[in-house]
Design a protein around this motif. Sequence first.
Motif, short mmCIF file in Angstrom:
data_model
loop_
_atom_site.label_atom_id
_atom_site.label_comp_id
_atom_site.label_asym_id
_atom_site.label_seq_id
_atom_site.Cartn_x
_atom_site.Cartn_y
_atom_site.Cartn_z
N GLU A 206 -3.43 0.58 5.28
CA GLU A 206 -3.88 1.84 4.61
C GLU A 206 -4.26 2.70 6.13
OE1 GLU A 206 -7.58 0.46 2.65
OE2 GLU A 206 -6.37 -0.95 1.01
N VAL A 207 -4.90 1.92 7.17
CA VAL A 207 -5.25 2.96 8.16
C VAL A 207 -3.93 2.92 9.04
CG1 VAL A 207 -5.62 1.91 10.58
CG2 VAL A 207 -7.54 1.58 8.83
N ARG B 50 -6.63 -8.61 1.23
CA ARG B 50 -7.88 -7.48 2.01
C ARG B 50 -7.33 -7.70 2.79
NH1 ARG B 50 -12.07 -9.84 4.33
NH2 ARG B 50 -11.69 -11.56 3.01
N ARG C 173 1.02 -1.00 0.08
CA ARG C 173 -0.39 -0.29 0.10
C ARG C 173 0.89 1.14 0.30
NH1 ARG C 173 -3.25 -3.98 -0.82
NH2 ARG C 173 -5.27 -4.01 0.03
N ARG D 279 -6.14 -3.87 4.07
CA ARG D 279 -6.70 -2.75 5.42
C ARG D 279 -6.24 -2.29 6.80
NH1 ARG D 279 -8.79 1.20 5.82
NH2 ARG D 279 -10.16 1.37 7.40
N GLU D 280 -5.09 -3.43 6.61
CA GLU D 280 -4.66 -2.33 8.06
C GLU D 280 -3.21 -1.95 8.08
OE1 GLU D 280 -4.88 -3.24 11.90
OE2 GLU D 280 -7.03 -4.35 10.93
#
Length: 169
Positions: A157-158, A150, A31, A154-155
Motif C-alpha cells: 500500500e505504501v 497484513r 493491493r 501494508r508495504e
Amino acid sequence: MAVKFFSFLAVVFISLLAVGLILPGTWEVERSLEMPAVPEQVFAYVNDVSLWDAWTDWPEAAAERFGPPTGVGAGRSWSDPEFGDGVFTIVESVSGERVGYRVEVEGGSMITEGTINLDRLGDGTRVTWRETGDFGWNPILGYVARAMDRLQGREMEVGLERLRDASSP
C-alpha cells in the motif's frame, strides 16, 4: 513444581512447532490503487529497476544492478544484514500493461513472485500489485505466512502511494 512448569513449557513449544509444520508456508497478497497517470507513465517506473528506488524500500547494503536497464533480465542483487542476501529480476514486461518479477532470498530458500498490472481508466490507471511466496516447511515461517496479507500488504500500500506520487504528472 519447577519440573511441572518446564514440562508444560516443553509441551507447549512442541505443540507450536507441530502446528507450524502443518501450516502451509505459501502466501498471496494483492493491493490496487487508482492513479491519475496513464499506464505508459506508470509503466516507466515499474519496468526500470533503477526507478524502483523512487517508490519501494530496497535493501541498501551492497546493492548492485545487473542486466539491461529495463525490461526482462533487468535486476538487482543485495547483501544486507536486515533483508539477507537476495536477487530481484524482472521476468516479464509487456509495454504499458504488466511487469512480472521474481525475488530469491538466501539462495532461493524464500521465493516471491510478483506482477504489477496496469489497467487504463480514462486518463488514469488502476495499478494492481500481486505477490505470492513460499517459505517452505519452516515451522516458524508457517505462522509468518499467515500474517503476510497484513505485513506485506501494508508495504505494498505504501509502495503504491509512492508510485502514484512519483508517476503523476
